[in-house]
Design a protein around this motif. Structure first.
Motif, PDB file in Angstrom:
ATOM      1  N   ALA A  61       0.807  -1.222   0.000  1.00 49.01           N
ATOM      2  CA  ALA A  61       0.000   0.000   0.000  1.00 49.01           C
ATOM      3  C   ALA A  61       0.840   1.271   0.000  1.00 49.01           C
ATOM      4  O   ALA A  61       0.484   2.258  -0.617  1.00 49.01           O
ATOM      5  CB  ALA A  61      -0.937   0.007   1.196  1.00 49.01           C
ATOM      6  N   ARG A  62       1.971   1.234   0.698  1.00 46.70           N
ATOM      7  CA  ARG A  62       2.776   2.454   0.813  1.00 46.70           C
ATOM      8  C   ARG A  62       3.907   2.525  -0.189  1.00 46.70           C
ATOM      9  O   ARG A  62       4.821   3.328  -0.053  1.00 46.70           O
ATOM     10  CB  ARG A  62       3.290   2.594   2.236  1.00 46.70           C
ATOM     11  N   SER A  63       3.849   1.715  -1.221  1.00 40.32           N
ATOM     12  CA  SER A  63       4.863   1.776  -2.271  1.00 40.32           C
ATOM     13  C   SER A  63       4.597   2.984  -3.163  1.00 40.32           C
ATOM     14  O   SER A  63       3.534   3.602  -3.103  1.00 40.32           O
ATOM     15  CB  SER A  63       4.813   0.501  -3.114  1.00 40.32           C
ATOM     16  N   ARG A  64       5.564   3.310  -3.983  1.00 37.75           N
ATOM     17  CA  ARG A  64       5.382   4.420  -4.914  1.00 37.75           C
ATOM     18  C   ARG A  64       4.217   4.138  -5.856  1.00 37.75           C
ATOM     19  O   ARG A  64       3.394   5.018  -6.124  1.00 37.75           O
ATOM     20  CB  ARG A  64       6.649   4.657  -5.721  1.00 37.75           C
ATOM     21  N   ALA A  65       4.125   2.905  -6.338  1.00 46.52           N
ATOM     22  CA  ALA A  65       3.012   2.539  -7.226  1.00 46.52           C
ATOM     23  C   ALA A  65       1.675   2.654  -6.508  1.00 46.52           C
ATOM     24  O   ALA A  65       0.689   3.130  -7.077  1.00 46.52           O
ATOM     25  CB  ALA A  65       3.213   1.117  -7.740  1.00 46.52           C
ATOM     26  N   GLY A  66       1.627   2.255  -5.235  1.00 45.10           N
ATOM     27  CA  GLY A  66       0.401   2.375  -4.452  1.00 45.10           C
ATOM     28  C   GLY A  66      -0.023   3.815  -4.278  1.00 45.10           C
ATOM     29  O   GLY A  66      -1.208   4.147  -4.351  1.00 45.10           O
ATOM     30  N   GLY A 110      -5.299   4.871   2.443  1.00 43.96           N
ATOM     31  CA  GLY A 110      -4.533   3.653   2.661  1.00 43.96           C
ATOM     32  C   GLY A 110      -3.102   3.761   2.178  1.00 43.96           C
ATOM     33  O   GLY A 110      -2.189   3.149   2.739  1.00 43.96           O
ATOM     34  N   ALA A 111      -2.888   4.551   1.148  1.00 42.89           N
ATOM     35  CA  ALA A 111      -1.537   4.705   0.601  1.00 42.89           C
ATOM     36  C   ALA A 111      -0.717   5.745   1.352  1.00 42.89           C
ATOM     37  O   ALA A 111       0.507   5.641   1.411  1.00 42.89           O
ATOM     38  CB  ALA A 111      -1.621   5.083  -0.879  1.00 42.89           C
ATOM     39  N   TRP A 112      -1.363   6.752   1.942  1.00 47.43           N
ATOM     40  CA  TRP A 112      -0.623   7.856   2.532  1.00 47.43           C
ATOM     41  C   TRP A 112      -0.727   7.965   4.046  1.00 47.43           C
ATOM     42  O   TRP A 112       0.202   8.467   4.689  1.00 47.43           O
ATOM     43  CB  TRP A 112      -1.084   9.182   1.929  1.00 47.43           C
ATOM     44  N   ARG A 124       9.259  12.299  13.150  1.00 47.00           N
ATOM     45  CA  ARG A 124      10.309  11.853  12.224  1.00 47.00           C
ATOM     46  C   ARG A 124       9.669  11.345  10.949  1.00 47.00           C
ATOM     47  O   ARG A 124       8.622  10.712  10.981  1.00 47.00           O
ATOM     48  CB  ARG A 124      11.140  10.725  12.842  1.00 47.00           C
ATOM     49  N   ARG A 125      10.368  11.571   9.874  1.00 45.60           N
ATOM     50  CA  ARG A 125       9.920  11.014   8.597  1.00 45.60           C
ATOM     51  C   ARG A 125      10.189   9.519   8.606  1.00 45.60           C
ATOM     52  O   ARG A 125      11.140   9.054   9.221  1.00 45.60           O
ATOM     53  CB  ARG A 125      10.668  11.647   7.436  1.00 45.60           C
ATOM     54  N   PRO A 126       9.377   8.745   7.894  1.00 44.63           N
ATOM     55  CA  PRO A 126       9.639   7.306   7.805  1.00 44.63           C
ATOM     56  C   PRO A 126      10.953   7.052   7.076  1.00 44.63           C
ATOM     57  O   PRO A 126      11.415   7.861   6.276  1.00 44.63           O
ATOM     58  CB  PRO A 126       8.455   6.779   7.015  1.00 44.63           C
ATOM     59  N   SER A 127      11.540   5.915   7.356  1.00 48.56           N
ATOM     60  CA  SER A 127      12.829   5.582   6.730  1.00 48.56           C
ATOM     61  C   SER A 127      12.647   5.383   5.246  1.00 48.56           C
ATOM     62  O   SER A 127      11.596   4.977   4.779  1.00 48.56           O
ATOM     63  CB  SER A 127      13.404   4.336   7.371  1.00 48.56           C
ATOM     64  N   ALA A 128      13.694   5.641   4.511  1.00 42.26           N
ATOM     65  CA  ALA A 128      13.655   5.515   3.045  1.00 42.26           C
ATOM     66  C   ALA A 128      13.944   4.098   2.587  1.00 42.26           C
ATOM     67  O   ALA A 128      14.082   3.847   1.417  1.00 42.26           O
ATOM     68  CB  ALA A 128      14.655   6.477   2.420  1.00 42.26           C
ATOM     69  N   SER A 129      14.034   3.160   3.500  1.00 43.04           N
ATOM     70  CA  SER A 129      14.394   1.790   3.140  1.00 43.04           C
ATOM     71  C   SER A 129      13.247   1.022   2.519  1.00 43.04           C
ATOM     72  O   SER A 129      13.429  -0.092   2.072  1.00 43.04           O
ATOM     73  CB  SER A 129      14.900   1.047   4.371  1.00 43.04           C
ATOM     74  N   ARG A 130      12.052   1.583   2.489  1.00 39.52           N
ATOM     75  CA  ARG A 130      10.925   0.862   1.900  1.00 39.52           C
ATOM     76  C   ARG A 130      10.970   0.840   0.443  1.00 39.52           C
ATOM     77  O   ARG A 130      11.114   1.458  -0.393  1.00 39.52           O
ATOM     78  CB  ARG A 130       9.616   1.472   2.350  1.00 39.52           C
TER      79      ARG A 130
END
Length: 130
Positions: A61-66, A110-112, A124-130
């Motif tokens: 859901a939280r991917s760039r495509a999502g 759901g995506a954001w 804090r911003r979420p980690s960029a490892s996703r």
């Protein structure tokens, strides 16, 4: 697309391009949206709903495509809702536009939302490892 978009009057039993043609025949129009463009938008609403299931399942859901699908879904459903309100009038709208708008908003949320909640709660911003 299975729910009625127009509850009564012209176009109440129609779907797809027939529905749009019936509403355009009433003489109303939406600026920058021809009957063909409005038909494409009407068909994009369920297509983006299906795409969201596929993208959320494959990429998360939280991917760039999502997130791209989430933004496209909410924009498309808002445009469709506004256009049908203008063409048919708010009092004649059935459950179709309402449910479509709710679905588009839910795909967007759901995506954001998980990252927004994390940002607000932790600062804090979420980690960029996703």
């Amino acid at each position: 697309s299975f729910l009625s978009w127009i509850s009564r009057g012209a176009g109440s039993g129609l779907r797809g391009h027939e529905l749009v043609d019936a509403l355009v025949a009433l003489g109303r129009h939406v600026p920058a949206l021809s009957a063909g463009r409005l038909t494409v938008i009407w068909y994009l609403v369920p297509a983006l709903g299906a795409a969201s299931w596929i993208v959320f399942g494959v990429f998360g859901a939280r991917s760039r495509a999502g997130r791209i699908v989430g933004v496209a879904a909410v924009l498309t459903t808002v445009i469709a809702d506004v256009a049908f309100r203008r063409l048919a009038g708010a009092s004649r709208l059935g459950w179709g536009p309402r449910v479509a708008l709710l679905g588009g908003v839910m795909v967007f949320v759901g995506a954001w939302a998980p990252d927004v909640v994390r940002l607000v709660s932790t600062g804090r911003r979420p980690s960029a490892s996703r």
